[in-house]
Design a protein around this motif. Sequence first.
Motif, mmCIF file in Angstrom:
data_model
loop_
_atom_site.group_PDB
_atom_site.id
_atom_site.type_symbol
_atom_site.label_atom_id
_atom_site.label_comp_id
_atom_site.label_asym_id
_atom_site.label_seq_id
_atom_site.Cartn_x
_atom_site.Cartn_y
_atom_site.Cartn_z
ATOM 1 N N LEU A 193 0.849 -1.197 0.000
ATOM 2 C CA LEU A 193 0.000 0.000 0.000
ATOM 3 C C LEU A 193 0.876 1.236 0.000
ATOM 4 C CD1 LEU A 193 -2.452 -1.073 2.856
ATOM 5 C CD2 LEU A 193 -2.879 -1.270 0.397
ATOM 6 N N TRP A 194 0.488 2.268 -0.746
ATOM 7 C CA TRP A 194 1.236 3.528 -0.727
ATOM 8 C C TRP A 194 0.660 4.524 0.263
ATOM 9 C CZ3 TRP A 194 -1.938 7.535 -2.029
ATOM 10 C CH2 TRP A 194 -3.035 7.263 -2.867
ATOM 11 N N ASP A 195 -0.508 4.156 0.874
ATOM 12 C CA ASP A 195 -1.135 5.044 1.856
ATOM 13 C C ASP A 195 -1.833 4.185 2.899
ATOM 14 O OD1 ASP A 195 -2.741 6.837 3.299
ATOM 15 O OD2 ASP A 195 -3.096 8.110 1.555
ATOM 16 N N ALA A 196 -1.551 4.427 4.176
ATOM 17 C CA ALA A 196 -2.129 3.620 5.243
ATOM 18 C C ALA A 196 -3.642 3.740 5.322
ATOM 19 C CB ALA A 196 -1.510 3.990 6.584
ATOM 20 N N SER A 197 -4.192 4.798 4.729
ATOM 21 C CA SER A 197 -5.638 4.993 4.797
ATOM 22 C C SER A 197 -6.386 4.288 3.664
ATOM 23 C CB SER A 197 -5.966 6.489 4.765
ATOM 24 O OG SER A 197 -5.572 7.063 3.523
ATOM 25 N N MET A 198 -5.666 3.650 2.779
ATOM 26 C CA MET A 198 -6.325 2.968 1.659
ATOM 27 C C MET A 198 -7.187 1.826 2.170
ATOM 28 S SD MET A 198 -3.261 2.713 -1.168
ATOM 29 C CE MET A 198 -4.281 1.733 -2.270
ATOM 30 N N LEU A 251 -6.940 2.178 9.539
ATOM 31 C CA LEU A 251 -5.582 2.499 9.120
ATOM 32 C C LEU A 251 -4.735 1.234 9.083
ATOM 33 C CD1 LEU A 251 -4.791 5.813 11.029
ATOM 34 C CD2 LEU A 251 -5.220 5.522 8.575
ATOM 35 N N GLU A 299 4.602 4.523 2.538
ATOM 36 C CA GLU A 299 4.124 5.895 2.403
ATOM 37 C C GLU A 299 5.004 6.669 1.416
ATOM 38 O OE1 GLU A 299 1.520 7.223 3.665
ATOM 39 O OE2 GLU A 299 0.929 6.067 5.435
ATOM 40 N N GLY A 300 4.334 7.494 0.613
ATOM 41 C CA GLY A 300 5.066 8.376 -0.284
ATOM 42 C C GLY A 300 5.545 7.718 -1.555
ATOM 43 N N VAL A 341 3.069 -1.183 4.153
ATOM 44 C CA VAL A 341 2.725 0.210 3.861
ATOM 45 C C VAL A 341 3.994 0.964 3.500
ATOM 46 C CG1 VAL A 341 1.676 2.328 4.738
ATOM 47 C CG2 VAL A 341 0.793 0.096 5.471
ATOM 48 N N GLY A 372 0.632 3.157 -7.422
ATOM 49 C CA GLY A 372 -0.646 3.706 -7.789
ATOM 50 C C GLY A 372 -1.124 3.274 -9.162
ATOM 51 N N ARG A 418 3.551 6.508 -4.085
ATOM 52 C CA ARG A 418 2.342 6.360 -4.877
ATOM 53 C C ARG A 418 2.658 6.064 -6.340
ATOM 54 N NH1 ARG A 418 -2.927 10.270 -4.666
ATOM 55 N NH2 ARG A 418 -4.175 9.161 -6.234
#
Length: 636
Positions: free
Chosen positions: A549-554, A599, A629-630, A627, A636, A632
């Motif tokens: 995942l590129w974002d923990a909120s996905m 999350l 982060e950053g 995860v 993505g 994407r």
Amino acid sequence: MHKLGQLSATLGKSVSAGETGTWEFHYEAGPAGIAIGGSLRIWSPQNHAYRLRYYTWNFGQISVDTRSQSRLTASIANPGDTAVPHILLSVAGSPLREHETATVIIGDTLAGAEGARAQITAAREVRFKAEVDSDGSGVWIGLPECPTVKVLASEASHFDIAIPAAINSKRNQALITAKDEFDNVCGHFNSRSVQVETQPPCPSVPSIVHVRSGNGRILLPAAAEGRFRIIARDRANGLEGASNYSQRDFLSDFNIYFGDMHAQSGFHFREPEFGTTNDLIQYARNVQGLDFIGSGDFVTSFYGEGRGLQWWELKKKHVKHNNLPGEFVTILGYEWPSPYYGHRNVFFPGDDAPLYRFGAADPQERLWWYVDTQRGRDTPPDLWRFLEGTGAVTIPHHPNADSDRSAGEIHPERRIKAWHAPLWDYEPDNEMEPLIEIYQGRGSFETDDLSHWVKLGGFGRSVQDWLARGCRLGFVGGSDDHLVRTSPAVIFPDTLKLRGGLTGVLAKELTRDAIFEALRNRRTFTTNGLRMMLDFSVDGESMGGTRSLWDASMPRRVFCKAVGTDVVESIELIKNGKVIHTHYGADVYETMVYTDKSLARSGDYYYARVIQANDGIAWASPVWLEVKEGKRAMFG
């Protein structure tokens, strides 16, 4: 006559599995006699094969009669649930002299007691063992000749039917086996009027099949579409059975193959008369209808320059000869029995493999599985270093059990446990050790709390405990039967009817390379012996994989579908050891879809637990989250 005497019995040539009756053992003293304080003990057969009492003989009420001046007392020693009982005949009053006799009656019903019960496992020939302590010193000497008897299957009670999960031109047979209530093959059963029904109806499948010597085969249409199964009935004999379901299009990218990843031959206890690796393989293929088998006898059984190495060479020959790509896959392996770091099954991708040698193992020990080692020696990292370059995988088995609370095996001389719950003095090797045994004949090791399926535990070494430590482990299962069978259907007949486990793998084809590729990548699920089919994924990442995942909120879309052998009552989604969602079902085919919007954290994992109405249960290997982060642009 031997100097310590001779023993005979009224068993005849054969008995039936589970048969009750009254039998007699006749002992005649030899020239040495038995002094006051001395004893004779008679062991039931298979006391080495499996230590749990239900597999062996139940002597019932015993009594003794003698033609001597001695005062003899007979008792059953080690009568506990986890010990193999034996008869102890003690001499008092005056010695038992040469040619004087004693008769031990087992299953004596004169006082209204039930008869003795024969063992529940069929066997070509089993041997009772008699030992004499002639002077009361505690030194036991075995009699060279003891009674033997053949144990036949009892009356057939049902049909066991197996069909491939995906039927094709090479895997296109249904196996119908007549079995008794103890899962023995009824070789005496013959019928020419077994009716066959297919669901859905399939005109190309014969409506009548002949079952000869307990076995029948049906050729299946290789082009069968949709879910398909077979039901067989013999109304004259009151037998019936239903197969698992087959569905060619259940998965789009893989096929499902079933196997036993923890099976042993008679080599396991240095008793090949119970069956060789070839016998085990033939049972797995031609009785159980499995697709592959991993044979894991104790590595210490192959020590020594004589029989041990000969057996190892014979085992390798059997594994190589029976490996038939597209039809049946055999996997060479052995069990690494560390008393401190747990037992591990070691499997190899080829036809040859090096034998790990414990530094202080004594191959001449009476209990040869015992390893005289110390904490800090012969550790899992030592094993992994030894296996470098072989392509092997290691699999912890019965990971949350301890010999003091399961088999009760304590070495009589050294007073050391046969095995502990594994000590965690090392870092896990997620590459060399990609799998863990979540279920086998002792039950499940999923959680630390004892439950319906978890019969051994409480040591903080459950599968969930291993996962919480960061171990990335897929799930496998096997029988651990010790009796040259795979996935027997009844293990604890007096409590829950636990079965030996099965491993389902998601592989491109039925070859050893493809099976190993699936094992290394944790693309596996486990059942308690029933051929349920599972598909499990997180955002399309299949069981055993990692979802990046590129974002923990996905949000994550978790998907599971199951085809059971009975109604699928529930599909439970477990995240980090806790059930976060339950889908309740009412059909043999059920699908669960769940979106997790919480999350995400690197290291989070999900797996599915599927429960059927008939106590069937299955576990899909986890999918982990990573995860980043950053990043994407990358994901993505």
